[in-house]
Design a protein around this motif. Sequence first.
Motif, mmCIF file in Angstrom:
data_model
loop_
_atom_site.group_PDB
_atom_site.id
_atom_site.type_symbol
_atom_site.label_atom_id
_atom_site.label_comp_id
_atom_site.label_asym_id
_atom_site.label_seq_id
_atom_site.Cartn_x
_atom_site.Cartn_y
_atom_site.Cartn_z
ATOM 1 N N LYS A 10 1.172 -1.375 0.139
ATOM 2 C CA LYS A 10 -0.032 -0.091 -0.465
ATOM 3 C C LYS A 10 0.787 0.928 -0.538
ATOM 4 N N TYR A 50 -12.681 -3.050 -3.959
ATOM 5 C CA TYR A 50 -12.858 -3.109 -1.981
ATOM 6 C C TYR A 50 -14.278 -3.329 -2.379
ATOM 7 N N LEU A 62 -10.507 4.808 3.180
ATOM 8 C CA LEU A 62 -9.885 4.314 3.101
ATOM 9 C C LEU A 62 -9.298 3.798 1.176
ATOM 10 N N ARG A 86 -1.787 -14.152 4.146
ATOM 11 C CA ARG A 86 -2.221 -13.423 4.953
ATOM 12 C C ARG A 86 -1.601 -14.214 6.314
ATOM 13 N N GLN A 115 -6.385 1.907 7.713
ATOM 14 C CA GLN A 115 -6.132 1.416 6.406
ATOM 15 C C GLN A 115 -4.412 1.489 6.599
HETATM 16 P P1 DAT Z 1 -7.297 -7.225 5.489
HETATM 17 O O1 DAT Z 1 -7.109 -6.190 5.022
HETATM 18 O O2 DAT Z 1 -6.960 -7.787 6.534
HETATM 19 O O3 DAT Z 1 -8.103 -8.166 5.007
HETATM 20 P P2 DAT Z 1 -10.192 -6.551 5.750
HETATM 21 O O4 DAT Z 1 -10.624 -6.404 4.268
HETATM 22 O O5 DAT Z 1 -10.900 -6.267 6.294
HETATM 23 O O6 DAT Z 1 -8.740 -6.733 5.741
HETATM 24 O O7 DAT Z 1 -10.344 -4.250 5.340
HETATM 25 C C1 DAT Z 1 -9.627 -4.000 4.048
HETATM 26 C C2 DAT Z 1 -8.890 -2.720 4.740
HETATM 27 O O8 DAT Z 1 -9.232 -1.694 5.020
HETATM 28 C C3 DAT Z 1 -8.077 -2.965 5.884
HETATM 29 O O9 DAT Z 1 -6.397 -3.198 5.195
HETATM 30 C C4 DAT Z 1 -7.875 -1.424 6.692
HETATM 31 C C5 DAT Z 1 -9.755 -0.996 6.246
HETATM 32 N N1 DAT Z 1 -9.254 -1.552 7.326
HETATM 33 C C6 DAT Z 1 -10.429 -2.652 8.075
HETATM 34 N N2 DAT Z 1 -11.301 -2.628 8.893
HETATM 35 C C7 DAT Z 1 -11.078 -1.353 9.217
HETATM 36 C C8 DAT Z 1 -11.473 -0.261 10.198
HETATM 37 N N3 DAT Z 1 -12.493 -0.798 11.055
HETATM 38 N N4 DAT Z 1 -11.569 0.560 10.501
HETATM 39 C C9 DAT Z 1 -10.556 1.319 9.666
HETATM 40 N N5 DAT Z 1 -10.191 0.628 8.570
HETATM 41 C C10 DAT Z 1 -10.419 -0.887 8.008
#
Ligand code: DAT
Length: 138
Positions: A10, A50, A62, A86, A115
Amino acid sequence: MTERTLILVKPDGVKRGLTGQIIARIEAKGYTIAELKQVTATREVLAQHYAEHEGKPFYEPLVEFMLSGPVVAIVAEGHNVITGFRSLAGTTDPTTAAPGTIRGDLGRDWGLKVQQNLVHGSDSEESAAREIGIWFGN
Ligand code: DAT
Ligand code: MG
Protein backbone atom coordinates in the motif's frame (compact mmCIF):
# COMPACT_ATOMS: atom_id res chain seq x y z
CA MET A 1 -1.88 -26.79 -3.68
CA THR A 2 0.05 -24.37 -5.86
CA GLU A 3 -1.97 -21.21 -6.19
CA ARG A 4 -1.65 -17.49 -6.81
CA THR A 5 -2.57 -14.51 -4.68
CA LEU A 6 -2.75 -10.77 -5.23
CA ILE A 7 -0.60 -8.73 -2.90
CA LEU A 8 -0.47 -4.93 -2.73
CA VAL A 9 2.21 -2.93 -0.99
CA LYS A 10 0.00 0.00 0.00
CA PRO A 11 1.06 3.67 -0.33
CA ASP A 12 2.40 3.77 3.24
CA GLY A 13 4.73 0.84 2.49
CA VAL A 14 5.97 2.35 -0.75
CA LYS A 15 6.49 5.82 0.80
CA ARG A 16 8.39 4.38 3.74
CA GLY A 17 10.70 2.42 1.45
CA LEU A 18 9.56 -0.96 2.76
CA THR A 19 8.77 -2.58 -0.61
CA GLY A 20 12.07 -4.45 -0.69
CA GLN A 21 11.72 -5.79 2.85
CA ILE A 22 8.17 -6.94 2.15
CA ILE A 23 9.20 -8.70 -1.07
CA ALA A 24 12.14 -10.28 0.78
CA ARG A 25 9.73 -11.77 3.34
CA ILE A 26 7.53 -13.16 0.56
CA GLU A 27 10.54 -14.75 -1.13
CA ALA A 28 12.08 -15.97 2.12
CA LYS A 29 8.88 -17.91 2.81
CA GLY A 30 9.46 -19.72 -0.49
CA TYR A 31 6.90 -17.99 -2.67
CA THR A 32 7.79 -16.77 -6.12
CA ILE A 33 6.96 -13.45 -7.73
CA ALA A 34 4.97 -14.14 -10.89
CA GLU A 35 4.06 -10.52 -11.70
CA LEU A 36 5.08 -7.19 -10.21
CA LYS A 37 4.42 -3.55 -11.08
CA GLN A 38 4.23 -0.15 -9.41
CA VAL A 39 1.05 1.73 -10.27
CA THR A 40 -1.08 4.55 -8.98
CA ALA A 41 -4.58 3.20 -8.44
CA THR A 42 -7.72 4.83 -9.79
CA ARG A 43 -11.13 5.17 -8.15
CA GLU A 44 -12.50 2.69 -10.69
CA VAL A 45 -9.93 0.02 -9.83
CA LEU A 46 -10.39 0.59 -6.09
CA ALA A 47 -14.19 0.45 -6.37
CA GLN A 48 -13.80 -3.04 -7.85
CA HIS A 49 -11.02 -4.10 -5.51
CA TYR A 50 -12.87 -2.99 -2.34
CA ALA A 51 -16.43 -3.70 -3.56
CA GLU A 52 -17.12 -5.85 -0.47
CA HIS A 53 -16.48 -2.81 1.78
CA GLU A 54 -18.59 -0.25 -0.09
CA GLY A 55 -20.91 1.58 2.30
CA LYS A 56 -18.84 0.82 5.41
CA PRO A 57 -17.70 3.85 7.45
CA PHE A 58 -14.03 3.28 6.61
CA TYR A 59 -14.62 2.86 2.86
CA GLU A 60 -14.07 6.48 1.72
CA PRO A 61 -10.99 7.07 3.90
CA LEU A 62 -9.62 3.75 2.69
CA VAL A 63 -10.06 4.71 -0.98
CA GLU A 64 -8.54 8.18 -0.39
CA PHE A 65 -5.57 6.59 1.34
CA MET A 66 -5.09 4.08 -1.49
CA LEU A 67 -5.05 7.01 -3.95
CA SER A 68 -2.46 8.93 -1.92
CA GLY A 69 0.54 7.44 -3.72
CA PRO A 70 1.69 4.53 -5.84
CA VAL A 71 1.17 0.93 -4.79
CA VAL A 72 3.21 -2.11 -5.78
CA ALA A 73 0.96 -4.86 -7.13
CA ILE A 74 2.35 -8.39 -6.95
CA VAL A 75 1.11 -11.80 -8.01
CA ALA A 76 2.81 -14.33 -5.75
CA GLU A 77 2.72 -18.04 -6.38
CA GLY A 78 3.28 -21.03 -4.16
CA HIS A 79 1.84 -23.80 -2.04
CA ASN A 80 -1.11 -22.39 -0.05
CA VAL A 81 0.15 -18.85 -0.73
CA ILE A 82 -3.28 -17.27 -0.15
CA THR A 83 -3.46 -18.38 3.47
CA GLY A 84 0.31 -18.25 3.84
CA PHE A 85 0.62 -14.60 2.84
CA ARG A 86 -2.30 -13.59 5.10
CA SER A 87 -0.36 -15.27 7.90
CA LEU A 88 2.85 -13.42 6.95
CA ALA A 89 0.94 -10.12 6.82
CA GLY A 90 -0.64 -10.46 10.26
CA THR A 91 -4.03 -9.31 11.42
CA THR A 92 -5.63 -6.14 10.03
CA ASP A 93 -4.73 -3.71 12.82
CA PRO A 94 -0.94 -3.20 13.08
CA THR A 95 -1.29 -2.31 16.76
CA THR A 96 -2.24 -5.87 17.65
CA ALA A 97 -0.75 -7.81 14.71
CA ALA A 98 1.66 -10.40 16.07
CA PRO A 99 5.39 -9.70 16.17
CA GLY A 100 7.07 -11.57 13.33
CA THR A 101 4.42 -10.49 10.85
CA ILE A 102 4.76 -7.68 8.30
CA ARG A 103 2.12 -5.56 10.01
CA GLY A 104 3.27 -6.51 13.51
CA ASP A 105 6.94 -5.72 12.86
CA LEU A 106 6.73 -2.83 10.42
CA GLY A 107 3.24 -1.35 10.87
CA ARG A 108 3.10 1.90 12.76
CA ASP A 109 0.63 2.31 15.59
CA TRP A 110 1.11 5.90 16.69
CA GLY A 111 -2.32 7.21 15.86
CA LEU A 112 -2.44 6.37 12.20
CA LYS A 113 -5.60 4.95 10.76
CA VAL A 114 -6.05 1.19 10.57
CA GLN A 115 -6.07 1.30 6.77
CA GLN A 116 -2.38 2.23 6.83
CA ASN A 117 -1.38 -1.36 7.39
CA LEU A 118 1.24 -1.73 4.65
CA VAL A 119 -0.15 -4.64 2.64
CA HIS A 120 -3.19 -6.25 1.11
CA GLY A 121 -3.50 -9.97 0.46
CA SER A 122 -6.39 -11.82 -1.17
CA ASP A 123 -8.50 -13.76 1.33
CA SER A 124 -9.76 -16.69 -0.81
CA GLU A 125 -9.25 -18.40 -4.16
CA GLU A 126 -12.22 -16.49 -5.58
CA SER A 127 -10.90 -13.15 -4.31
CA ALA A 128 -7.45 -13.94 -5.68
CA ALA A 129 -8.75 -14.72 -9.16
CA ARG A 130 -10.97 -11.64 -9.11
CA GLU A 131 -8.27 -9.30 -7.79
CA ILE A 132 -5.54 -10.58 -10.13
CA GLY A 133 -7.95 -9.81 -12.98
CA ILE A 134 -8.54 -6.29 -11.65
CA TRP A 135 -4.87 -5.39 -11.29
CA PHE A 136 -3.27 -7.40 -14.09
CA GLY A 137 -6.05 -8.30 -16.52
CA ASN A 138 -6.53 -11.85 -17.70
P1 DAT B 1 -7.59 -7.09 5.49
O1 DAT B 1 -6.78 -6.04 4.78
O2 DAT B 1 -6.88 -7.58 6.71
O3 DAT B 1 -8.10 -8.19 4.60
P2 DAT B 1 -10.31 -6.09 5.42
O4 DAT B 1 -10.46 -6.75 4.08
O5 DAT B 1 -11.33 -6.39 6.47
O6 DAT B 1 -8.88 -6.35 6.07
O7 DAT B 1 -10.33 -4.51 5.22
C1 DAT B 1 -9.68 -3.91 4.13
C2 DAT B 1 -8.91 -2.72 4.62
O8 DAT B 1 -9.80 -1.76 5.15
C3 DAT B 1 -7.96 -3.04 5.76
O9 DAT B 1 -6.69 -3.46 5.29
C4 DAT B 1 -7.88 -1.75 6.49
C5 DAT B 1 -9.24 -1.14 6.29
N1 DAT B 1 -10.11 -1.40 7.43
C6 DAT B 1 -10.71 -2.57 7.75
N2 DAT B 1 -11.42 -2.45 8.88
C7 DAT B 1 -11.27 -1.16 9.26
C8 DAT B 1 -11.75 -0.38 10.35
N3 DAT B 1 -12.54 -0.92 11.28
N4 DAT B 1 -11.39 0.92 10.42
C9 DAT B 1 -10.59 1.48 9.48
N5 DAT B 1 -10.09 0.80 8.43
C10 DAT B 1 -10.43 -0.49 8.33
MG1 MG C 1 -9.43 -8.08 2.96
